[in-house]
Every structure is written in C-alpha cells, then in structure tokens.
Write an enzyme that holds these catalytic residues in place. Structure first.
Site, PDB file in Angstrom:
ATOM      1  N   LYS A 126       0.875  -1.277   0.214  1.00 13.22           N
ATOM      2  CA  LYS A 126      -0.046   0.094  -0.257  1.00 13.22           C
ATOM      3  C   LYS A 126       0.687   1.293   0.009  1.00 13.22           C
ATOM      4  CE  LYS A 126      -4.416   1.364   2.482  1.00 13.22           C
ATOM      5  NZ  LYS A 126      -5.091   1.254   3.587  1.00 13.22           N
TER       6      LYS A 126
HETATM    7  O1  G3P Z   1      -8.477   2.296   4.515  1.00 16.05           O
HETATM    8  C1  G3P Z   1      -8.489   3.609   4.718  1.00 16.05           C
HETATM    9  C2  G3P Z   1      -9.356   3.802   5.634  1.00 16.05           C
HETATM   10  O2  G3P Z   1      -8.773   3.019   6.862  1.00 16.05           O
HETATM   11  C3  G3P Z   1      -9.639   5.183   6.323  1.00 16.05           C
HETATM   12  O3  G3P Z   1     -10.511   5.114   7.202  1.00 16.05           O
HETATM   13  O4  G3P Z   1     -12.354   5.960   8.954  1.00 16.05           O
HETATM   14  O5  G3P Z   1      -9.794   6.428   8.839  1.00 16.05           O
HETATM   15  O6  G3P Z   1     -11.173   7.630   7.480  1.00 16.05           O
HETATM   16  P1  G3P Z   1     -10.945   6.256   8.218  1.00 16.05           P
END
Ligand code: G3P
Length: 222
Positions: free
Chosen positions: A87
């Site tokens: 990633k």
């Molecule tokens: O995969 C990316 C994700 O984990 C981001 O999520 O909820 O931190 O915006 P969030």
C-alpha cells in the site's frame, strides 16, 4: 464486489472470516497503532499473522515517503507472503514506486485518493487497487460516493484494469452506495459489515415467528 475488512485487529479479522464472506484485509499505520503494534519487527510479525488467517489480499502500508525507502520497505513487505499487496500513498514518489513495483509484478494499493485526477495517474502507474477515502470526503461536506461513480466511469471508458477499492467506509449505507456506484471492492470496519444485517422488521418478524411456534407447541402439549 469483494469484501475486505479495514482493521489490524486479529479478533475482528477472524470474526469477519467466520461469516464466510471475507475476501481480504486492508490496514494502515493508524490501524496498526490502534492495536498497539509498533517497531519494524512487531509490524512485520503482525502482517504475517494476518496473512495466516486470510487467503485473500492483505494490504500492508509503507511508512517511507521517498522512492528508495518505499521500494526497500515494499519489497520486504511483499516477501512476507504471496497475498501481500504493498500500500503506497498518492504522492509523486509513490507513483514512481508503484510503476517500479508494476514492472516487477508486485501488486500495489494506492492509498489516500481524493480526486479523479489522482485515480487516473495511479491507474497509469499500474496500481492493482485504488483507495478513494469516501468517508473523509463526506466529512468535508463533499460526496465520496460521487467520486467512486466518477472514477468507475473514467476507468470503464479508458479500459483501466485498476480495481476501485472504496475505503474510509463508515456505515452500511456507504457499502450499498459504493456497490451501486461501481466499486470493485469495499473495505469496511466490522461494524459496517454487521450493519448490513440489521433491519428492525427482521427482528420483529423473527420474534413473532418464534412466539407463534412456541404458542402452538404449548397447546399441543396440553
Ligand atoms: O482504508 C483507509 C481507511 O482506513 C481510512 O478510514 O475511517 O480513518 O477515514 P478512516
């Protein structure tokens, strides 16, 4: 559409796997930190543990932000297990690193994507997956699902192979809307996956079925 879980929690990964619907896992440095995983050796061991639980793709994120560092880290991550996907953040050196890995048959997930322009350049660099963060777009009062639609349309017109992985999913509606918008994959917290199961009429209906069954059986026993 593939279902990934967005967590570094081994318990949550196992719980989603037990449902029989899990196609893979995505992680990021914040999710690793949430599990208290730190230090290169522990991080590597944790990725190995995740790969032992799931057969599907496991996205492991580089911490470096320069080309050389990303290549070195990505190669080490990729050597951990055949289902590791490296990633890489959407930055200039990240694009260089994705092109480098594409040329060597190493699969990548381009993360921190917030625009169609970023989606185009990641596809050109041969990213296997593209991660638009729809929840974070909604957080700033834009429309994350609209971005998924836009990218899906562009990729279809241009014939790009990069798979759209809707990320930063916050709830079950995000999953449904991403499916309709053309996402190839959704990566979700366990709560959003379980949210798909929920409907009050299901609970009321089941309660009624069981009550009727019990009533008749009690009458038979009299
Ligand atoms: O995969 C990316 C994700 O984990 C981001 O999520 O909820 O931190 O915006 P969030």
């Amino acid at each position: 559409m593939k279902f990934f879980i967005d967590t570094a929690s081994l318990d949550q990964i196992k719980e989603a796997k037990d449902l029989g619907i899990l196609d893979g896992v995505t992680t990021n440095p914040s999710l690793m930190a949430k599990e208290g995983i730190s230090g290169d050796k522990n991080v590597m061991e944790h990725y190995r543990a995740i790969c032992e639980i799931v057969d599907g793709d496991v996205s492991a994120e580089v911490i470096s932000t320069d080309f050389k560092g990303m290549v070195e880290e990505g190669e080490r991550l990729s050597d951990l297990a055949p289902n590791i996907v490296v990633k890489i953040p959407m930055i200039k050196d990240g694009i260089k690193a994705m092109s480098y890995f594409t040329d060597r048959g190493i699969r990548t997930n381009c993360t921190l994507v917030f625009s169609a322009g970023q989606a185009i350049i990641a596809a050109k660099a041969g990213a296997t997956y593209l991660s638009p963060f729809i929840g974070r777009i909604d957080d700033i009062s834009w429309d994350g699902v609209e971005l998924i639609k836009d990218i899906a349309e562009i990729y279809a017109i241009q014939g790009f192979d990069t798979q759209i992985l809707a990320a930063s999913i916050r709830n079950a509606k995000h999953i449904v809307d991403s499916a309709r918008a053309g996402a190839d994959v959704v990566t979700c917290p366990l709560s959003a996956i379980l949210g798909l199961l929920k409907h009050p009429l299901t609970d009321i209906g089941l309660e009624q079925f069981l009550a009727d069954h019990k009533k008749v059986n009690e009458l038979l026993l009299k």
